[in-house]
Design a protein around this motif. Structure first.
Motif, PDB file in Angstrom:
ATOM      1  N   UNK A 169       0.834  -1.205   0.000  1.00 29.61           N
ATOM      2  CA  UNK A 169       0.000   0.000   0.000  1.00 29.61           C
ATOM      3  C   UNK A 169       0.869   1.256   0.000  1.00 29.61           C
ATOM      4  N   UNK A 170       1.966   1.244   0.746  1.00 30.12           N
ATOM      5  CA  UNK A 170       2.858   2.399   0.780  1.00 30.12           C
ATOM      6  C   UNK A 170       3.507   2.633  -0.572  1.00 30.12           C
ATOM      7  N   UNK A 171       3.855   1.570  -1.277  1.00 30.56           N
ATOM      8  CA  UNK A 171       4.424   1.729  -2.622  1.00 30.56           C
ATOM      9  C   UNK A 171       3.418   2.378  -3.558  1.00 30.56           C
ATOM     10  N   UNK A 172       2.164   1.968  -3.460  1.00 35.04           N
ATOM     11  CA  UNK A 172       1.129   2.574  -4.283  1.00 35.04           C
ATOM     12  C   UNK A 172       0.901   4.032  -3.935  1.00 35.04           C
ATOM     13  N   UNK A 173       0.879   4.352  -2.646  1.00 35.25           N
ATOM     14  CA  UNK A 173       0.711   5.740  -2.213  1.00 35.25           C
ATOM     15  C   UNK A 173       1.890   6.602  -2.648  1.00 35.25           C
ATOM     16  N   UNK A 174       3.069   6.015  -2.659  1.00 34.03           N
ATOM     17  CA  UNK A 174       4.250   6.762  -3.100  1.00 34.03           C
ATOM     18  C   UNK A 174       4.090   7.193  -4.545  1.00 34.03           C
ATOM     19  N   UNK A 175       3.619   6.325  -5.375  1.00 34.11           N
ATOM     20  CA  UNK A 175       3.404   6.685  -6.784  1.00 34.11           C
ATOM     21  C   UNK A 175       2.344   7.773  -6.916  1.00 34.11           C
ATOM     22  N   UNK A 176       1.324   7.711  -6.078  1.00 35.61           N
ATOM     23  CA  UNK A 176       0.234   8.678  -6.148  1.00 35.61           C
ATOM     24  C   UNK A 176       0.654  10.040  -5.605  1.00 35.61           C
ATOM     25  N   UNK A 177       1.424  10.066  -4.532  1.00 36.25           N
ATOM     26  CA  UNK A 177       1.737  11.314  -3.833  1.00 36.25           C
ATOM     27  C   UNK A 177       3.112  11.895  -4.134  1.00 36.25           C
ATOM     28  N   UNK A 178       3.954  11.180  -4.870  1.00 30.79           N
ATOM     29  CA  UNK A 178       5.317  11.618  -5.098  1.00 30.79           C
ATOM     30  C   UNK A 178       5.361  12.910  -5.911  1.00 30.79           C
ATOM     31  N   UNK A 179       6.239  13.806  -5.511  1.00 30.05           N
ATOM     32  CA  UNK A 179       6.437  15.072  -6.199  1.00 30.05           C
ATOM     33  C   UNK A 179       7.848  15.103  -6.787  1.00 30.05           C
ATOM     34  N   UNK A 180       8.084  15.996  -7.755  1.00 30.56           N
ATOM     35  CA  UNK A 180       9.445  16.108  -8.306  1.00 30.56           C
ATOM     36  C   UNK A 180      10.445  16.511  -7.226  1.00 30.56           C
ATOM     37  N   UNK A 181      11.699  16.219  -7.474  1.00 30.57           N
ATOM     38  CA  UNK A 181      12.742  16.483  -6.493  1.00 30.57           C
ATOM     39  C   UNK A 181      12.830  17.963  -6.139  1.00 30.57           C
ATOM     40  N   UNK A 182      12.599  18.841  -7.101  1.00 29.54           N
ATOM     41  CA  UNK A 182      12.701  20.283  -6.865  1.00 29.54           C
ATOM     42  C   UNK A 182      11.331  20.925  -6.636  1.00 29.54           C
ATOM     43  N   UNK A 183      10.385  20.181  -6.128  1.00 29.15           N
ATOM     44  CA  UNK A 183       9.010  20.662  -5.938  1.00 29.15           C
ATOM     45  C   UNK A 183       8.963  21.918  -5.081  1.00 29.15           C
ATOM     46  N   UNK A 184       9.699  21.939  -3.993  1.00 27.64           N
ATOM     47  CA  UNK A 184       9.665  23.093  -3.097  1.00 27.64           C
ATOM     48  C   UNK A 184      10.601  24.212  -3.549  1.00 27.64           C
ATOM     49  N   UNK A 185      11.576  23.910  -4.363  1.00 29.91           N
ATOM     50  CA  UNK A 185      12.514  24.920  -4.826  1.00 29.91           C
ATOM     51  C   UNK A 185      11.861  25.926  -5.765  1.00 29.91           C
ATOM     52  N   UNK A 186      10.836  25.536  -6.478  1.00 28.47           N
ATOM     53  CA  UNK A 186      10.209  26.418  -7.457  1.00 28.47           C
ATOM     54  C   UNK A 186       9.528  27.611  -6.793  1.00 28.47           C
ATOM     55  N   UNK A 187       9.078  27.477  -5.567  1.00 30.51           N
ATOM     56  CA  UNK A 187       8.377  28.571  -4.900  1.00 30.51           C
ATOM     57  C   UNK A 187       9.262  29.286  -3.895  1.00 30.51           C
ATOM     58  N   UNK A 188      10.536  28.950  -3.847  1.00 28.76           N
ATOM     59  CA  UNK A 188      11.440  29.583  -2.891  1.00 28.76           C
ATOM     60  C   UNK A 188      11.645  31.044  -3.262  1.00 28.76           C
ATOM     61  N   UNK A 189      11.833  31.908  -2.256  1.00 27.02           N
ATOM     62  CA  UNK A 189      12.078  33.321  -2.553  1.00 27.02           C
ATOM     63  C   UNK A 189      13.345  33.474  -3.395  1.00 27.02           C
ATOM     64  N   UNK A 190      13.290  34.338  -4.343  1.00 29.41           N
ATOM     65  CA  UNK A 190      14.443  34.572  -5.201  1.00 29.41           C
ATOM     66  C   UNK A 190      14.528  33.620  -6.380  1.00 29.41           C
ATOM     67  N   UNK A 191      13.601  32.695  -6.486  1.00 27.25           N
ATOM     68  CA  UNK A 191      13.616  31.757  -7.611  1.00 27.25           C
ATOM     69  C   UNK A 191      12.978  32.440  -8.812  1.00 27.25           C
ATOM     70  N   UNK A 192      13.760  32.564  -9.869  1.00 24.71           N
ATOM     71  CA  UNK A 192      13.250  33.187 -11.085  1.00 24.71           C
ATOM     72  C   UNK A 192      13.192  32.147 -12.174  1.00 24.71           C
ATOM     73  N   UNK A 193      12.062  32.058 -12.836  1.00 22.35           N
ATOM     74  CA  UNK A 193      11.916  31.094 -13.924  1.00 22.35           C
ATOM     75  C   UNK A 193      12.675  31.595 -15.137  1.00 22.35           C
ATOM     76  N   UNK A 194      13.423  30.703 -15.736  1.00 20.00           N
ATOM     77  CA  UNK A 194      14.125  31.061 -16.964  1.00 20.00           C
ATOM     78  C   UNK A 194      13.175  30.920 -18.129  1.00 20.00           C
ATOM     79  N   UNK A 195      13.584  31.483 -19.225  1.00 23.19           N
ATOM     80  CA  UNK A 195      12.752  31.448 -20.439  1.00 23.19           C
ATOM     81  C   UNK A 195      12.556  30.025 -20.945  1.00 23.19           C
ATOM     82  N   UNK A 196      13.570  29.164 -20.786  1.00 24.90           N
ATOM     83  CA  UNK A 196      13.472  27.796 -21.332  1.00 24.90           C
ATOM     84  C   UNK A 196      12.740  26.836 -20.384  1.00 24.90           C
ATOM     85  N   UNK A 197      12.385  27.285 -19.167  1.00 21.66           N
ATOM     86  CA  UNK A 197      11.629  26.440 -18.252  1.00 21.66           C
ATOM     87  C   UNK A 197      10.143  26.526 -18.572  1.00 21.66           C
ATOM     88  N   UNK A 198       9.444  25.468 -18.309  1.00 22.56           N
ATOM     89  CA  UNK A 198       7.991  25.440 -18.608  1.00 22.56           C
ATOM     90  C   UNK A 198       7.202  25.807 -17.415  1.00 22.56           C
TER      91      UNK A 198
END
Length: 97
Positions: free
Chosen positions: A68-97
């Motif tokens: 069950x934990x393996x299944x939940x991991x697939x459902x709830x897993x986020x990208x490695x940089x999930x929290x970095x995108x909203x960090x203060x000072x984070x600016x999206x580059x033109x080539x990022x989506x």
């Protein structure tokens, strides 16, 4: 080259003591499992009187939790940089989506 010394480690960190603890736990589990033959239980449900029922029930429940934990991991897993995108000072580059 000399082998690393176990001198600075605590008693529980020494490999020989870890092995002793594991073997002691195996022995305790085997004794408790064997004592199931001698204990007379008065269970409400008939299948709870089967030899080793609670040991097997616990094992199957543990395996079910891992699956069950393996299944939940697939459902709830986020990208490695999930929290970095909203960090203060984070600016999206033109080539990022």
């Amino acid at each position: 080259m000399s082998e690393p010394s176990d001198r600075g480690k605590g008693w529980i960190e020494q490999p020989k003591n870890v092995d002793r603890i594991v073997y002691a736990l195996y022995a305790i589990c085997a004794v408790v499992f064997a004592l199931d033959l001698l204990v007379e239980r008065h269970e409400y449900l008939g299948f709870a009187n089967w030899f080793g029922f609670y040991a097997w029930y616990g094992f199957v429940a543990c395996v079910g939790l891992v699956i069950a934990a393996k299944g939940l991991r697939r459902l709830l897993m986020r990208p490695e940089d999930y929290y970095d995108e909203t960090a203060p000072g984070h600016h999206k580059r033109e080539d990022e989506h």
